[in-house]
Design an enzyme around this catalytic site. Structure first.
Site, PDB file in Angstrom:
ATOM      1  NE  ARG A 105      -3.499   2.342   2.808  1.00  0.00           N
ATOM      2  CZ  ARG A 105      -4.780   2.403   2.462  1.00  0.00           C
ATOM      3  NH1 ARG A 105      -5.344   1.362   1.874  1.00  0.00           N
ATOM      4  NH2 ARG A 105      -5.500   3.478   2.687  1.00  0.00           N
ATOM      5  CG  HIS A 132      -8.371   1.105  -3.181  1.00  0.00           C
ATOM      6  ND1 HIS A 132      -7.782   0.015  -2.587  1.00  0.00           N
ATOM      7  CD2 HIS A 132      -8.932   1.837  -2.164  1.00  0.00           C
ATOM      8  CE1 HIS A 132      -7.960   0.083  -1.279  1.00  0.00           C
ATOM      9  NE2 HIS A 132      -8.647   1.168  -0.996  1.00  0.00           N
ATOM     10  CD  GLN A 135     -13.055   0.096  -0.680  1.00  0.00           C
ATOM     11  OE1 GLN A 135     -12.237   0.235   0.219  1.00  0.00           O
ATOM     12  NE2 GLN A 135     -14.341  -0.149  -0.432  1.00  0.00           N
ATOM     13  CG  ASP A 225     -12.771   8.271  -1.889  1.00  0.00           C
ATOM     14  OD1 ASP A 225     -12.742   8.222  -0.640  1.00  0.00           O
ATOM     15  OD2 ASP A 225     -11.796   7.972  -2.597  1.00  0.00           O
ATOM     16  CB  CYS A 266     -14.011   3.447  -0.099  1.00  0.00           C
ATOM     17  SG  CYS A 266     -13.346   5.034  -0.601  1.00  0.00           S
ATOM     18  NE  ARG A 311     -10.956  -3.203   1.079  1.00  0.00           N
ATOM     19  CZ  ARG A 311      -9.921  -2.401   1.368  1.00  0.00           C
ATOM     20  NH1 ARG A 311     -10.108  -1.277   2.034  1.00  0.00           N
ATOM     21  NH2 ARG A 311      -8.691  -2.707   0.971  1.00  0.00           N
TER      22      ARG A 311
END
Length: 326
Positions: A105, A132, A135, A225, A266, A311
């Site tokens: 990440r 991503h 996600q 987001d 998210c 997740r």
């Protein structure tokens, strides 16, 4: 089907493979809820490289790995030499010789690609500035759980249309055949190459890029987001003014005019001032809510936190399917 493969961006996997991962996650979720032990990867070791702070991604990879019986080693920013005193290539060789898989990440997509190319083990993208992918599995699993299937669904992302989540939603929706609309100011719309990539991998989805909020009408899912991505340096007041007309609020929900509408985020979300950053933004600019109002957030909170929990289940599916029979 997926054994030994890396998951660096959405197009790494076919429609069939992505759907298989979602189905696998559903089974793992049932086992987790039923407290059925599933230590299928006992004896393996995975490394988690985090150059960016994380709550959900770190927790999801850690618990998923441990549930599968693996040893999980966290390598945080400043704890290894990656890209500073040691090249990404050399770090990849070292970690690949010690671990069975690596999560990354960070910032540059090139770094996670290099890790996968050189390490010789599966590498999973926990987030870069461009993509991503893990996600996405959680998002589309949540939509499938709520509606029963993904057929003929329309997802509308509204806000900063150039960030990693918008990119990934556009491309993943195209692969899965889910209609995707991106509503954003013209200056914050997806790059042409991202739209082209979605078109190249499209399985019957209707792709719409617009700055017209009225295009929200009839959508099944509204997704938003944060308005400032990690590591991005911009004039925040200018960004707020630019995006405030695209806030997810009661007026926007009324404009969507779909009684079965759901809202996803998210996380983290700036829907109140109960954080240091939220309080700071309020003190500077007087805003108590940014990309989503608190009333809308609380209304859809059960689904948003279901999405967050997913997740773990979807990452568990990725770990298992890429490492099984190791």
């Amino acid at each position: 089907m997926l054994q030994g493969k890396s998951f660096l961006k959405e197009i790494d996997f076919s429609q069939e493979e992505l759907l298989h991962l979602i189905h696998s996650a559903e089974k793992f979720k049932q086992m987790k809820k039923g407290k059925v032990v599933h230590r299928y990867l006992e004896g393996l070791n995975i490394a988690l490289i985090f150059e960016k702070a994380s709550t959900r991604t770190r927790a999801a990879f850690t618990v998923a790995g441990q549930d599968l019986g693996m040893q999980v080693t966290y390598l945080g920013q400043g704890e290894i030499q990656l890209g500073k005193k040691e090249s990404v290539e050399d770090t990849a060789r070292v970690l690949g010789s010690m671990f069975d898989g690596i999560e990354y990440r960070g910032f540059k997509q090139e770094e996670v690609e290099t890790l996968a190319e050189v390490s010789g083990v599966p590498v999973w993208n926990g987030l870069t500035d461009q993509w991503h992918p893990t996600q996405m599995l959680a998002d589309f699993l949540t939509i499938k759980e709520h509606f029963g299937d993904l057929t003929n669904r329309t997802l509308t992302y509204i806000g900063d249309g150039r960030n990693n989540v918008a990119n990934s939603l556009l491309v993943t929706g195209a692969i899965l055949g889910v209609n995707v609309t991106i509503i954003a100011p013209k200056a914050l719309q997806p790059e042409p190459e991202i739209v082209q990539l979605a078109s190249q991998h499209n399985h019957g989805a209707i792709i719409t890029i617009t700055d017209d909020v009225a295009e929200i009408k009839g959508t099944d899912v509204i997704y938003t987001d944060v308005w400032l991505s990690m590591g991005e340096t911009v004039d925040f007041k200018e960004r707020i003014d630019q995006l405030m007309p695209y806030q997810v609020n009661d007026d926007l929900l009324a404009l969507a005019a779909n009684p079965n509408l759901i809202v996803l985020h998210c996380l983290p979300a700036f829907h109140d001032i109960k954080t240091e950053i939220g309080q700071e933004l309020y003190d500077k600019y007087g805003y108590t809510e940014l990309e989503i109002t608190d009333s809308v957030f609380q209304k859809y909170a059960p689904l948003i936190f279901q999405e967050a929990e997913n997740r773990m289940h979807t990452i568990k599916a990725v770990l298992y399917e890429t490492l099984k029979n190791h």
